[in-house]
Design an enzyme around this catalytic site. Sequence first.
Site: not given
Ligand code: OAD
Length: 236
Positions: A210, A145, A124, A184-186, A116
């Site tokens: 997670n 720019c 620019c 740490g990703t949803s 991302h």
């Molecule tokens: P999210 O905010 O959707 O998810 C964060 C995840 O981290 C959740 O599942 C939490 O349970 C988990 N979490 C919280 N604290 C934690 C910890 N201490 N250790 C491990 N996990 C933990 O974030 P992303 O999945 O990264 O994109 O979101 C994906 C994309 O959506 C981002 O890159 C961004 C966003 O909108 C864009 O902006 C294009």
Amino acid sequence: MIGQAREWLAQAASVAVLTGAGISAESGIPTFRGAGGLWKNYKPEDLATAEAFGRDPRLVWEWYNWRRELIAKAAPNPAHLALAQLETRKPRFTLITQNVDGLHDRAGSRRILKLHGDIWRMRCTVCGANWPDRCAPLPRIPPHCHCGGLARPGVVWFGEPLPDGMMNEAEHAAASAEVFLVIGTSAVVYPAAGLVPYARQSGAKVIEINPESTPFSAMVGCALQAPAGELLPKLL
Ligand code: OAD
């Protein structure tokens, strides 16, 4: 559970990792979804699309400026540091991140696929120049720019393609990994989330870290429900 994951990791020569906002939560950077998530108070369509930027570049830049200031004050946590360590121990290692915060770089990770983009880069909108910029706060909003054109954050917004060829590289890493770590990703934003089932179907042992469950928790080999900064150092 953790014993099994530790053994898998220790035995693997090729490892791929997918990280999301949760890995930086313990560094004090808010996630997007869940309790305290940014998308509770802000709408992605107002701030994270090319249309929003076209409508109101100042508003979008104010938001990115605020996030840059927040991130500038943060430091990598034990989870970022553990991944940098792991990279030095494995013959084949790829870190795939959805994060734009640059904390993996600061922790010492070398091979990073930033799906991302990077909040510390600008692009620019007129001549296409692409450059690093670490000013936080920005001296002038919106930034421009050298050619005089309006600059935009060097990130990927909703509806935009990922950087050229990067998803192919990520898929190749996921398909050839013996162990695939998802941290740490949803796992709801595609195409990044698709790497989890892809790695599994390709034969990787998938370990998820997670505190909450995700759409993939039930199908991964090992779902460890704990904060990454606490758990990852123990796993290595
Ligand atoms: P999210 O905010 O959707 O998810 C964060 C995840 O981290 C959740 O599942 C939490 O349970 C988990 N979490 C919280 N604290 C934690 C910890 N201490 N250790 C491990 N996990 C933990 O974030 P992303 O999945 O990264 O994109 O979101 C994906 C994309 O959506 C981002 O890159 C961004 C966003 O909108 C864009 O902006 C294009």
